[in-house]
Every structure is written in C-alpha cells, then in structure tokens.
Design an enzyme around this catalytic site. Structure first.
Site, short mmCIF file in Angstrom:
data_model
loop_
_atom_site.label_atom_id
_atom_site.label_comp_id
_atom_site.label_asym_id
_atom_site.label_seq_id
_atom_site.Cartn_x
_atom_site.Cartn_y
_atom_site.Cartn_z
NE ARG A 76 -29.09 -37.00 -40.34
CZ ARG A 76 -29.92 -35.97 -40.50
NH1 ARG A 76 -30.37 -35.67 -41.71
NH2 ARG A 76 -30.33 -35.28 -39.45
NE ARG A 102 -38.06 -38.52 -41.10
CZ ARG A 102 -37.11 -37.63 -40.89
NH1 ARG A 102 -35.99 -37.70 -41.56
NH2 ARG A 102 -37.29 -36.65 -40.02
CG HIS A 172 -33.98 -37.52 -47.80
ND1 HIS A 172 -32.64 -37.26 -47.94
CD2 HIS A 172 -34.47 -36.55 -46.98
CE1 HIS A 172 -32.32 -36.19 -47.23
NE2 HIS A 172 -33.42 -35.73 -46.65
CG ASP A 216 -32.42 -27.32 -47.86
OD1 ASP A 216 -33.04 -28.00 -48.70
OD2 ASP A 216 -32.74 -27.27 -46.66
CD GLU A 272 -33.64 -35.34 -50.58
OE1 GLU A 272 -34.87 -35.34 -50.33
OE2 GLU A 272 -32.82 -34.67 -49.93
#
Length: 299
Positions: A76, A102, A172, A216, A272
């Site tokens: 994270r 990832r 990201h 978001d 991003e």
C-alpha cells in the site's frame, strides 16, 4: 533470469531491504538510489517505487506505515503498477483486482549512471504459466525508471500471443499531502468522469478537484497535465500513452475498513495515469504499447 548482482550496480545504486528502510518485519529486497539529485527506494516486489525524496526536500510519495512486503500481497503506497488490467477486470470480474504484476517479483536487469548524474533502472517481468488459465495471453513488461530532480516511469508492454490481448493499466501514484483539506488537483476542469462512488455514473467536473469524503473518479481521454497543490508543495503529473487519469482517496469511512490505511487516509491523494475503461487497448499479436508518466516540481 536473475537480478543484477551487487557488483553490477552503478555508483549510487545498492541493494537493501524493507526492514532497514522502513522498519517492516518482512525483510523484502529493495533497490536504493542515492545521488546528488535524490534518494529513492524501489521494491523488487511489483517494481514499485516506494519513496522519492529530492535533495533538501520531503518525500513526494506516501507509503503506509502498515504496508506489508510479502509476495502475493500488494504494497500500500508508492507507485504500484496495475497490470495487465486496472481495477476490476471488465471482462472477467472474478480475476484479482489490478492484475497479477503488482504482487509478483520483477527482475532488475540494468542500472545505468547517466552523463547528467541521473540514474536509470530497468525491471522486467513476463506472464507466468499459472496465470494462463485465467488470462490466456502471453506478455512481457519492461519498466524503466529515471531518477533525477524528476521521476520518470516508462512502461513497455508486449503481446507475444497469437491473438489480440485486452490491456488496461495504471501507474497508481500515492502522492503525499500534509492535510487533505488543503489538497487541490487542477488540470481536469471541464472533463467528464466516471464516478465509482455512484455506480460509475458519468458526471462533469467544474473547477478544481478537491477532497471532501470519498473520491474515486476516472477521467478518460485526458490530454492535459495535472497539478497537485497543497500547503507544502506543488507537483505536476504528466504522461504520454496514458490518457486516463484516476483520482482517488477513500475518505474516513472507507479507510476505517482498510487495515493498511485507517487514520492515515488524510496523508495522500492518488493521481494516477494509465489506460482504462474507454481508453482500454486492444493490443495486436506481436505489438507493444509504451507509456510514460513523469512527476516533477510545478512552478
């Protein structure tokens, strides 16, 4: 294919681990870049930039104090590379969110000290045999990073299958802020976005993007740069070949359900660059796609 050994690293580049750098219990391998321009840390897991500190400055990136460095689990913070799809796979929603790469270990294949004092790292990875039953395409990815007074990240994704491969991705970036209420993102005024807090309904942004509660948003087909301004600094995010801009912060309510965020949600915003939704690519057999994102100080 193995990583470069320590003797093959150029001046200013060394191996370390997540325990020494961040105090984690996992002791995962990382690469440290330490030059006159900056100090940066990159995890071999995910080829993920975890820290970028320009000389005399503060870290541009946020890394969760509760981050885990375990293969198969996403870290994270920093700049995760979401490949070969972004978010929920639109064709097969049951696949792992944000793809396979990832949470897999990449290989460091080159470390170059450039004439101007910058450092270039090149990481590589290929599709794994175990993925083929879920995602029936073979592909290779090269991630090149250039560290100077800016941070440049270039992705080259190649389809070595005999058929066209659906591709979406995101770099990201978790950008550190000192007070979420003062964070402002400009460069998106007048753009439509898909609101992931409201069933992906299409809406229009008027003015600057601010953060009041969960945000978001997916902005498709963006050609402009973004500027992130807080009381501490101004950063610019620019890109080529990555026309989707995703802006995200979970807000207090959602963050309480995230073990590796919690009360830290106010310390970052995600701005991003990638290709997703309407910008998703149909990558022909034998073809490649190249994208670059740059983080720099804004005037």
């Amino acid at each position: 294919m193995n990583n470069l050994n320590a003797a093959e690293l150029c001046q200013g580049v060394s191996y370390s681990n997540s325990t020494a750098e961040f105090g984690s219990a996992d002791n995962a391998p990382v690469v440290v870049v330490d030059t006159a321009y900056c100090r940066a840390v990159v995890s071999l897991l995910g080829a993920q930039v975890l820290s970028f500190i320009p000389r005399g400055g503060r870290d541009w990136l946020w890394l969760s104090p509760r981050a885990r460095f375990t293969e198969g689990q996403a870290i994270r913070g920093g700049i995760p590379l979401c490949l070969p799809w972004f978010g929920v796979n639109r064709h097969q929603p049951g696949l792992p969110k944000h793809g396979f790469l990832r949470s897999r270990e990449w290989q460091l294949r080159a470390a170059e000290c450039m004439a101007d004092g910058a450092v270039r790292l090149r990481f590589e990875i290929s599709s794994a045999e175990g993925e083929f039953t879920q995602f029936p395409w073979r592909y290779q990815v090269v991630a090149e990073m250039v560290f100077s007074d800016t941070l440049r990240l270039q992705l080259t994704i190649s389809n070595s299958s005999a058929t066209t491969m659906p591709l979406s991705f995101a770099m990201h970036s978790y950008l550190a802020v000192h007070g979420l209420d003062s964070a402002v993102v400009s460069g998106l005024d007048g753009q439509h976005f898909l609101d992931n807090t409201d069933e992906l309904r299409r809406k229009l942004l008027r003015g600057e993007q601010r953060f009041e509660g969960e945000v978001d948003r997916v902005f498709e087909g963006v050609r402009t740069d973004q500027r992130i301004e807080t009381s501490e600094r101004r950063l610019r995010v620019s890109g080529t070949g990555c026309d989707t801009v995703i802006v995200w912060n979970p807000g207090a309510v959602l963050a309480r359900t995230m073990a590796d965020v919690g009360d830290s949600y106010g310390q970052y915003v995600c701005v991003e660059r990638g290709r997703a939704f309407a910008d998703e690519i149909e990558l022909d057999a034998g073809a490649e796609w190249r994208a670059e994102m740059c983080l720099s100080q804004a005037p």
